[in-house]
Design a protein around this motif. Structure first.
Motif, mmCIF file in Angstrom:
data_model
loop_
_atom_site.group_PDB
_atom_site.id
_atom_site.type_symbol
_atom_site.label_atom_id
_atom_site.label_comp_id
_atom_site.label_asym_id
_atom_site.label_seq_id
_atom_site.Cartn_x
_atom_site.Cartn_y
_atom_site.Cartn_z
ATOM 1 N N GLU A 23 33.420 -20.708 19.582
ATOM 2 C CA GLU A 23 34.335 -19.853 18.824
ATOM 3 C C GLU A 23 34.535 -20.493 17.454
ATOM 4 O O GLU A 23 34.745 -21.697 17.357
ATOM 5 C CB GLU A 23 35.662 -19.752 19.563
ATOM 6 C CG GLU A 23 36.634 -18.820 18.898
ATOM 7 C CD GLU A 23 37.580 -18.170 19.900
ATOM 8 O OE1 GLU A 23 37.523 -18.547 21.080
ATOM 9 O OE2 GLU A 23 38.357 -17.321 19.480
ATOM 10 N N LYS A 38 36.433 -20.094 13.574
ATOM 11 C CA LYS A 38 37.425 -19.401 12.725
ATOM 12 C C LYS A 38 37.629 -20.182 11.435
ATOM 13 O O LYS A 38 37.162 -21.300 11.282
ATOM 14 C CB LYS A 38 38.770 -19.323 13.459
ATOM 15 C CG LYS A 38 38.883 -18.186 14.446
ATOM 16 C CD LYS A 38 40.293 -18.129 15.027
ATOM 17 C CE LYS A 38 40.460 -16.924 15.943
ATOM 18 N NZ LYS A 38 41.731 -16.929 16.676
ATOM 19 N N GLY A 39 38.380 -19.581 10.521
ATOM 20 C CA GLY A 39 38.723 -20.305 9.298
ATOM 21 C C GLY A 39 38.349 -19.506 8.070
ATOM 22 O O GLY A 39 37.454 -18.646 8.114
ATOM 23 N N GLN A 66 37.112 -24.042 11.607
ATOM 24 C CA GLN A 66 37.443 -24.653 12.904
ATOM 25 C C GLN A 66 36.486 -24.058 13.957
ATOM 26 O O GLN A 66 36.135 -22.888 13.897
ATOM 27 C CB GLN A 66 38.887 -24.366 13.316
ATOM 28 C CG GLN A 66 39.948 -24.897 12.354
ATOM 29 C CD GLN A 66 40.171 -23.986 11.162
ATOM 30 O OE1 GLN A 66 40.354 -22.789 11.333
ATOM 31 N NE2 GLN A 66 40.147 -24.530 9.959
ATOM 32 N N ALA A 108 35.291 -24.436 18.313
ATOM 33 C CA ALA A 108 35.554 -25.044 19.619
ATOM 34 C C ALA A 108 34.525 -24.533 20.613
ATOM 35 O O ALA A 108 34.160 -23.351 20.592
ATOM 36 C CB ALA A 108 36.951 -24.685 20.107
ATOM 37 N N VAL A 165 33.441 -22.982 23.837
ATOM 38 C CA VAL A 165 34.056 -22.158 24.884
ATOM 39 C C VAL A 165 33.001 -21.791 25.929
ATOM 40 O O VAL A 165 33.124 -20.780 26.619
ATOM 41 C CB VAL A 165 34.721 -20.883 24.292
ATOM 42 C CG1 VAL A 165 35.954 -21.258 23.486
ATOM 43 C CG2 VAL A 165 33.740 -20.092 23.440
ATOM 44 N N GLN A 199 34.585 -21.396 29.203
ATOM 45 C CA GLN A 199 35.726 -20.493 29.261
ATOM 46 C C GLN A 199 35.273 -19.092 29.700
ATOM 47 O O GLN A 199 36.027 -18.367 30.339
ATOM 48 C CB GLN A 199 36.389 -20.421 27.875
ATOM 49 C CG GLN A 199 37.429 -19.340 27.686
ATOM 50 C CD GLN A 199 38.713 -19.582 28.460
ATOM 51 O OE1 GLN A 199 38.898 -20.626 29.079
ATOM 52 N NE2 GLN A 199 39.602 -18.600 28.451
ATOM 53 N N SER A 231 43.435 -24.817 23.334
ATOM 54 C CA SER A 231 43.127 -25.800 22.292
ATOM 55 C C SER A 231 43.657 -25.300 20.950
ATOM 56 O O SER A 231 43.658 -24.105 20.666
ATOM 57 C CB SER A 231 41.621 -26.095 22.220
ATOM 58 O OG SER A 231 40.931 -25.035 21.603
ATOM 59 N N ILE A 289 43.436 -26.166 16.854
ATOM 60 C CA ILE A 289 42.761 -26.934 15.805
ATOM 61 C C ILE A 289 43.361 -26.515 14.470
ATOM 62 O O ILE A 289 43.303 -25.343 14.084
ATOM 63 C CB ILE A 289 41.247 -26.666 15.806
ATOM 64 C CG1 ILE A 289 40.671 -26.992 17.186
ATOM 65 C CG2 ILE A 289 40.562 -27.487 14.725
ATOM 66 C CD1 ILE A 289 39.190 -26.726 17.333
ATOM 67 N N ALA A 290 43.948 -27.483 13.784
ATOM 68 C CA ALA A 290 44.649 -27.183 12.537
ATOM 69 C C ALA A 290 43.680 -26.705 11.470
ATOM 70 O O ALA A 290 42.590 -27.253 11.310
ATOM 71 C CB ALA A 290 45.376 -28.433 12.039
ATOM 72 N N ASP A 306 49.225 -18.335 19.709
ATOM 73 C CA ASP A 306 48.477 -17.657 18.640
ATOM 74 C C ASP A 306 49.426 -16.868 17.756
ATOM 75 O O ASP A 306 49.285 -16.838 16.526
ATOM 76 C CB ASP A 306 47.411 -16.749 19.249
ATOM 77 C CG ASP A 306 46.375 -16.328 18.226
ATOM 78 O OD1 ASP A 306 45.856 -15.207 18.315
ATOM 79 O OD2 ASP A 306 46.096 -17.131 17.305
ATOM 80 N N MET A 322 43.422 -22.632 14.659
ATOM 81 C CA MET A 322 42.629 -21.830 15.585
ATOM 82 C C MET A 322 43.174 -22.088 16.988
ATOM 83 O O MET A 322 43.189 -23.225 17.449
ATOM 84 C CB MET A 322 41.148 -22.195 15.536
ATOM 85 C CG MET A 322 40.326 -21.352 16.513
ATOM 86 S SD MET A 322 38.553 -21.451 16.280
ATOM 87 C CE MET A 322 38.137 -22.827 17.303
ATOM 88 N N VAL A 323 43.668 -21.029 17.605
ATOM 89 C CA VAL A 323 44.234 -21.135 18.945
ATOM 90 C C VAL A 323 43.220 -20.528 19.908
ATOM 91 O O VAL A 323 42.867 -19.357 19.769
ATOM 92 C CB VAL A 323 45.564 -20.351 19.027
ATOM 93 C CG1 VAL A 323 46.101 -20.381 20.451
ATOM 94 C CG2 VAL A 323 46.579 -20.939 18.053
ATOM 95 N N THR A 324 42.719 -21.302 20.828
ATOM 96 C CA THR A 324 41.675 -20.828 21.730
ATOM 97 C C THR A 324 42.079 -21.072 23.166
ATOM 98 O O THR A 324 42.336 -22.208 23.567
ATOM 99 C CB THR A 324 40.344 -21.557 21.464
ATOM 100 O OG1 THR A 324 40.029 -21.465 20.094
ATOM 101 C CG2 THR A 324 39.219 -20.963 22.290
ATOM 102 N N ASP A 325 42.116 -20.028 23.949
ATOM 103 C CA ASP A 325 42.449 -20.197 25.355
ATOM 104 C C ASP A 325 41.307 -20.929 26.051
ATOM 105 O O ASP A 325 40.149 -20.585 25.893
ATOM 106 C CB ASP A 325 42.668 -18.836 26.028
ATOM 107 C CG ASP A 325 43.214 -18.991 27.439
ATOM 108 O OD1 ASP A 325 42.970 -18.109 28.270
ATOM 109 O OD2 ASP A 325 43.895 -20.002 27.702
#
Lengths: 984, 122, 200
Positions: free
Chosen positions: A657, A659-660, A739, A741, A743, A746, C42, C44-45, C104, C112-115
């Motif tokens: 994933e 973002k940013g 950013q 991550a 997943v 997930q 998670s 992440i700033a 979120d 970034m907020v990730t489940d």
């Protein structure tokens, strides 16, 4: 003439009786015995046959340096060869066998080697077994192979478990003799966390083997009390039966703990050995010193041993090799043996002192012959009869049943030298001193050439304080108890007795005699490293613990150089042998490497899937029905998917994933093709190059919202791709606001493919998925079954109308089952990796079979995906000459003229009529499948100038199977070349 | 190779938690174009095989997953510095680049006897 | 919206309750349990937003944003500092699926907020031998003097990435990627045989 046990004395527990067997003979010993001491107690002086000459041998030592008494211990899968009997704790039910003899230890056929011994001098195998040439493979090698080696393996599986572990401390104390105990006490009292390790089961070191007193008690009692105190301290861990085997960088030590090597039936819940990695801040090396044999004729006869070994057997175990003894010494410490043996009731015939003058030591009537040397020993497999000496009056004989030899002491310096530092020769002390180059390894006691007990106690305390300080603790002075010990420690160097009449051994285990070393020097191998390898001195499992210094002395004498100039050979871990079991630890069998399971694993298993290992993953490969083999199952799955609909688990793909505010720019720099203008709600196939211009990985990235992306990579390359992405951001472009991550775990992800795919999915998704509303490459966050958050992508790896649906992994099974249920009226069936591969090959889609690290985008027909408008990873190098050359191998399809002929990936391509060779090689087949749609075996291949050669005939050459198949070069897209089905 | 690395984020860890990419002394060229091909070739392919102090890119795969620059000595195994890759300007090491001559202190070795010619008959 | 369907754990058919391994007079050395369902998210700033993020986390969730290698806990949610600018929020939950949404909503503009509730498997290891068991797999200094309650570390045990958080004198929360969970659980259980273990 046999060895025996004294009626009283020793530290063994005479009330306990232990039954064991040796070479099939039942014997008994006591708790506290080693196998060696128990054998001596049972009159079994003969313990083995030497490697080359098969000479009868017994123990030379009572400890870790033992070269002769090597035994096979245990049976079946537990059988362990080359175990030193001196280090093997006796236990009930122990089964021991001698080695290197046939048919029996008593009557060994190999003894015949002794007769021909003058041919078996060092280096004989460089000069023999060469003629006639053809005899080598057929005759000489098999014979030598059978004769080589020591001990044998059972080839059965080891039923026991092994483990590895880490430990941390401030101060590691190696050795628990007087210096070690004081060092541990001093360090602990200063507040340091201490680990004290000793290779023996009972701590105390030399205090268990000598008759000295500390604080008016016998040394071993003081040791036991001190040990109890240490055991009661919270900051002290005592590791007995633990050998510190190696010193590594940054004060890290390897240690081997023999957890259950002293029981016939280990508890399966507990490992039999543990390999420790100990991280310390400082180490006190209180490893003691090894007494050197003297090199003289017959110094290997059963009954001959080091003087300290004779004392150890008498004092610790209450056994002796004979009822009478002589002592041959070049140092004062030999006298101690004469006195100790006398106290035990052994009659000491004489002390033969090689030095001109005797020291001032009361011998209580034992005659001292100065300026005398032993030149031979009269003895054999039944023990000793006597010795032959020379003191300038011709040969004289002295009858005796055992002989102690004392050739000086060598500090055990290994740990301080294993990282490359060399010990230095001390001309006065006649020993190699440990180097001081590493402040974190502090030698103490006799490891530091301090020979007196008082000296060791004092030095131990000082060094313990020093180590604690090194570790950052505030030290406290530790009082040192008073000891009653020997005052006298003089010695001289006698390297070898040149006038020996018998064979004088330097290296017992490899049967190297003193004469082998001057021979090596004469042949030009006069450097110590060369002499070692030429003679094999120091190369056996004992790694020259007894012989190395003598060998150096003899070589120095032979070459006229000083000992410091000759120097030692390189020290390397391990100090004593370590089993492979311990090195593997818990990482064996199922635990050899981690296993990864898909969230749909059970779902597939319930449907009867056969699984295949792909890297760390188990992937469902095919779903057999009633007796299908893989080919039948795969064929059925492909036909059904292409005619109706199929569902496949693709959860193992890497998923990231992203973002940013700079996410788009970042992704655009990673992929070779344009991503900056990817519309929201769309997916795009992308190529990631390596910086050297070759393709690294491929995948699909979807734009879920303006600054929100979902990227997939291949299964096999997921870890590397993630790492490369992290590198690009952190090392190359840290200024980007992005950013990401992983997943991967997930989401469960499934492909639903086939003409009826839309019909099936429409029943479970909450959006309009008509072609107009959700066209090819659409990508959106949706809900399934009402409430489950999901992502739906209209992408196709099969070439059919297809979707990939991602749902949170814990809902994977429920959703997959719901899809199977919804698909029933449409003939849905699961398909596995085999079918998935066959379909993608039919479509000419590439995987890492093609993207193999030597392939460019242009090679696989994706040259158009290399943007000319931006910088991206690999941009410039992808344009270099060699990577755009027209002669390169290009992706094509190949079809055998006979569709039923199977061929394999890895086949090379050769023009018809050519003999296959490097020069005629045209390329290779990268992927093969049986195509159910074409009813033919087909392949993807990389062929020189391939795109120009569609229609050409080619030969598929399999050198391994010696098969050649005529084929035709064609377009790599075998099925639905217009790509109509996926866009439907 | 050192056994332990002090990751600036995670503290002391064993080296098997890390992946080593390679030399960190070169900077990715900032421009593209036909005339930059040599610069790119140098960046991608050309490396010194340093006996002594080097700077390498390491990835703490088994920990924080951060890229680091590790300055260490290939001979003595000493680790001089570990810094986040993002904080370090590539091309400028924190000390002068290591050099061919042996002006540095090495662990005590018996060097004298090594100078004798080997294999010569006496 | 809440994800209300029952979530299957990676250890669904793997966890066997009971007592195993050596029977010592002092009792089992450790107790091992699966924490499921458990919310894991998670954080992440975004660049330049770390300070704003810390303030928002404090205001909206009553939690301090911990430093690398540390954990904070409030109102049933723990935050672990797993990498610079990155945190893992863990909340054992009866009803999964709300923490990611809440985070979120409040923090999505700064991070970034990730489940990861499905992507991670969370376990609990507790007992007098817990540190010894873990020390068979990782070289991180887990001694009581160094790894105190409120400490956390991302490391590897048997080459499997694991986040270890010290939640009490002898208790630890372990979280691994879901796909590794079965092998990890079985491997860890074997390492505990020496002192006996209990699965609750």
């Amino acid at each position: 003439m046999t060895s025996f046990r004294f009626d009283t004395g020793g530290l063994i527990d005479r009330s306990s009786v232990i039954d064991f067997s040796f070479d099939g003979k039942k014997m008994q010993g006591h708790s506290g015995d080693t196998l060696a001491s128990a054998l001596l107690a049972n009159g079994q002086l003969l313990m083995g046959r030497s490697f080359k000459y098969h000479r009868p041998r017994s123990v030379i030592t009572a400890g870790a340096a033992e070269p002769n008494a090597l035994m096979e211990i245990g049976e079946g899968g537990r059988l362990e060869p080359n175990t030193r009997a001196t280090m093997q704790e006796l236990y009930d039910g122990l089964v021991a066998k001698s080695q290197n003899r046939w048919p029996t230890l008593e009557r060994d056929f190999g003894a015949i080697n002794s007769i021909a011994s003058s041919f078996f001098v060092a280096g004989f195998y460089y000069k023999t077994f060469m003629w006639p040439k053809r005899f080598w493979e057929a005759i000489y090698e098999p014979i030598i192979r059978r004769a080589a080696g020591l001990g044998h393996l059972s080839h059965e599986n080891d039923p026991d478990r092994y483990e590895k572990a880490y430990a941390h401390c401030d101060v590691l104390v190696v050795g628990s003799g007087p210096a070690g105990l004081m060092a541990a006490m001093a360090a602990a009292r200063s507040g340091a966390s201490v680990i004290m390790a000793d290779e023996h089961a009972t701590c105390g070191g030399s205090l268990l083997r000598e008759r000295e007193e500390i604080a008016s008690q016998p040394g071993h009692e003081w040791a036991a009390e001190t040990l109890a105190q240490l055991a009661g301290m919270d900051n002290v861990t005592i590791m007995a039966r633990t050998t510190v085997i190696g010193a590594y960088d940054q004060c890290v030590f390897g240690a081997l703990e023999r957890v259950q090597k002293h029981t016939a039936l280990p508890d399966h819940d507990v490992p039999v050995e543990k390999l420790w990695r100990i991280m310390a801040k400082a180490c006190v090396m209180a490893t003691g010193a090894e007494e050197r044999p003297i090199v003289f004729g017959g110094n290997d006869r059963p009954g001959v041993m080091t003087a300290s070994a004779m004392r150890a057997y008498a004092n610790q175990f209450g056994v002796a090799a004979g009822r009478t003894a002589c002592v041959f010494t070049s140092s004062d410490s030999g006298y101690r043996t004469a006195l100790d043996m006398r106290s035990c009731g052994v009659h000491v015939e004489a002390i033969i002192d090689a030095r001109a003058n005797a020291p001032d030591i009361e011998t209580h009537g034992v005659p001292v012959l100065t300026g005398a040397v032993v030149t031979n020993v009269d003895g054999g497999k039944h023990g000793m009869k006597g010795i032959e000496i020379d003191r300038g009056r011709g040969h004289e004989n002295i009858p005796c049943q055992s002989l102690a030899m004392s050739g000086g002491w060598s500090p055990v310096v290994h740990l301080a030298c294993q990282r490359g530092a060399r010990p230095s020769w001390d001309e006065d002390l006649h020993c190699f001193m440990p180097p001081q180059s590493d402040p974190a390894i502090i030698a103490s006691g006799s490891a530091n050439a301090i020979w007196s007990l008082t000296g060791c106690l004092t030095d131990g305390a000082r060094r313990g304080e020093q180590a604690a300080r090194q570790a950052g603790c505030r030290t406290m002075k530790t009082p040192v108890p008073k000891a009653r010990d020997e005052a006298s420690h003089g010695s001289e160097a006698v390297w070898w007795v040149k006038q020996s009449t018998g064979k004088p051994f330097v290296d017992y285990q490899n049967d190297v005699t003193a004469r082998d070393l001057p021979l090596a020097a004469r042949e030009g191998y006069d450097h110590i490293e060369l002499a070692k390898r030429y003679t094999t001195s120091g190369m056996a499992t004992d790694q020259g613990k007894l012989g190395n210094v003598n060998a150096i002395g003899i070589l120095a004498d032979a070459t006229g150089k000083g000992i410091e100039e000759i120097g030692t050979t390189t020290f390397r871990p391990f100090y004593t042998p370590v089993s492979f079991g311990a090195l593997g630890g818990q990482h064996v069998g199922e635990h050899f490497r981690p296993v990864r399971m898909s969230p749909l694993h059970n779902w597939a298993a319930d449907l009867g899937a056969e699984f295949v290992e792909t890297g760390l993953w188990y992937r469902s490969s095919w779903f057999p029905e009633k007796g299908d083999d893989w080919l039948a199952a795969m064929t059925r799955e492909v036909l059904n998917t292409r005619a109706n609909v199929g569902i496949c688990d693709v959860s193992t793909l890497g998923k990231i994933e992203i973002k940013g505010s700079d996410a788009t720019e970042f992704i655009n720099r990673l992929y070779s093709n344009a991503f900056a203008m990817l519309p929201v709600g769309k997916a795009r196939y992308g190529l990631m190059l390596r910086e050297d211009g070759f393709v690294g990985d491929d995948g699909t990235t979807s734009r879920l919202s303006e600054n929100h992306y979902f990227m997939t990579t291949t299964t096999g390359h997921a870890a590397e791709s993630m790492r490369d992405i992290e590198f690009a951001h952190q090392a190359l472009w840290p200024e980007l606001d992005v950013q990401y991550a992983s997943v991967s775990d997930q989401w469960a992800q499934m492909a639903i493919a086939g003409p009826r795919a839309r019909d099936v999915l429409a029943k479970i998704v909450d959006i309009d998925i008509s072609n107009e509303a959700f066209g090819f490459l659409a990508a959106r966050q949706i809900k399934v079954l009402g409430s489950i958050p999901a992502m739906l992508f209209r992408i196709s790896f099969s070439g059919e109308l297809a979707y990939e649906l991602a749902v949170p992994a814990g809902h994977g099974e429920a959703v997959a089952n719901a899809i199977m249920h919804a698909g029933e009226p449409f003939g849905i069936g699961p398909y596995g990796l085999e079918a998935l591969s066959a379909m993608r090959i039919e479509k000419g889609f590439v995987t890492h079979n093609e993207i193999n690290g030597r392939v460019t985008a242009g090679d696989v027909g994706l040259g158009k995906m290399l943007s000319k408008k931006k910088d991206y990873i690999g941009r410039m190098m992808s344009e270099r000459e060699g990577l755009v050359d027209a002669d390169r191998e290009q992706l094509v399809g190949v079809r055998p003229l006979n569709p039923d002929l199977r061929f394999r990936a890895g086949c090379h391509l050769v023009n018809p009529g050519d003999v296959a060779s490097l020069e005629t090689d045209q390329g290779y087949v990268s992927s093969v499948a049986f195509s159910p749609m074409l009813e033919s075996w087909v392949g993807l291949a990389m062929l020189k100038r391939g795109r120009e050669r569609h229609g050409d005939k080619i030969v598929l050459w399999d050198g391994l199977r010696e098969v050649q198949i005529e084929a035709e070069v064609c377009d790599p897209v075998f099925y639905d070349p217009a790509q109509e089905k996926a866009h439907g | 190779m050192a056994y332990l690395i002090n990751c600036p984020h995670c503290g002391q860890r064993t080296t098997d938690e890390f992946y080593i990419k390679g030399d960190a002394s070169k900077q990715r060229p900032g421009t593209i174009g036909d005339d930059t091909m040599n610069q790119w070739h140098d960046y991608v392919h050309i490396r010194d095989n340093v006996r002594g102090r080097t700077a390498e890119h390491w990835h703490h795969t088994g920990g924080c997953r951060q890229w680091l620059v590790v300055e260490r000595d290939t001979v003595s195994h000493e680790v001089y510095a570990v810094a986040p890759a993002s904080s370090r300007t590539p091309g400028k090491t924190s000390a002068t680049p290591a050099r061919k001559s042996a002006a540095r202190k090495t662990p005590a070795r018996n060097t004298t006897s090594r100078k004798t010619a080997r294999g010569e008959k006496k | 919206m809440a994800d209300t369907m029952t979530q299957v754990s990676a250890l669904d058919d793997v966890v066997v309750h009971g007592r195993f391994g050596r029977s010592l007079p002092e009792g089992p050395g450790v107790a091992l349990s699966l924490v499921h369902p458990c919310e894991v998210v998670s954080l992440i700033a975004a660049r330049g937003k770390a300070r704003a993020l810390a303030a928002a986390v404090k205001k909206d969730f009553g939690l301090g944003l911990p430093d690398m290698g540390a954990s904070t806990t409030a109102r049933g949610v723990s935050l672990h500092g797993t990498a610079p600018g990155q945190w893992l929020a863990v909340a054992p939950a009866a009803a999964a699926g709300t923490l990611a949404g809440r985070l979120d909503k409040k923090l999505g503009s700064m991070a970034m907020v990730t489940d990861q509730s499905h992507g991670r498997t969370v376990m609990h290891l507790k007992g007098p031998r817990a540190r010894d068991v873990l020390a068979k797999g990782t070289a991180v200094d887990l001694r009581p003097s160094s790894f105190t309650p409120g400490s956390c570390a991302s490391t590897q045990i048997g080459h499997v990435g694991v986040m270890i958080a010290c939640t009490g004198a002898d208790s630890f929360e372990l979280s691994v990627f879901r796909s590794f969970a079965e092998g990890f659980w079985l491997g860890l259980s074997e390492l505990a045989l020496e002192w006996g273990y209990e699965v609750r």
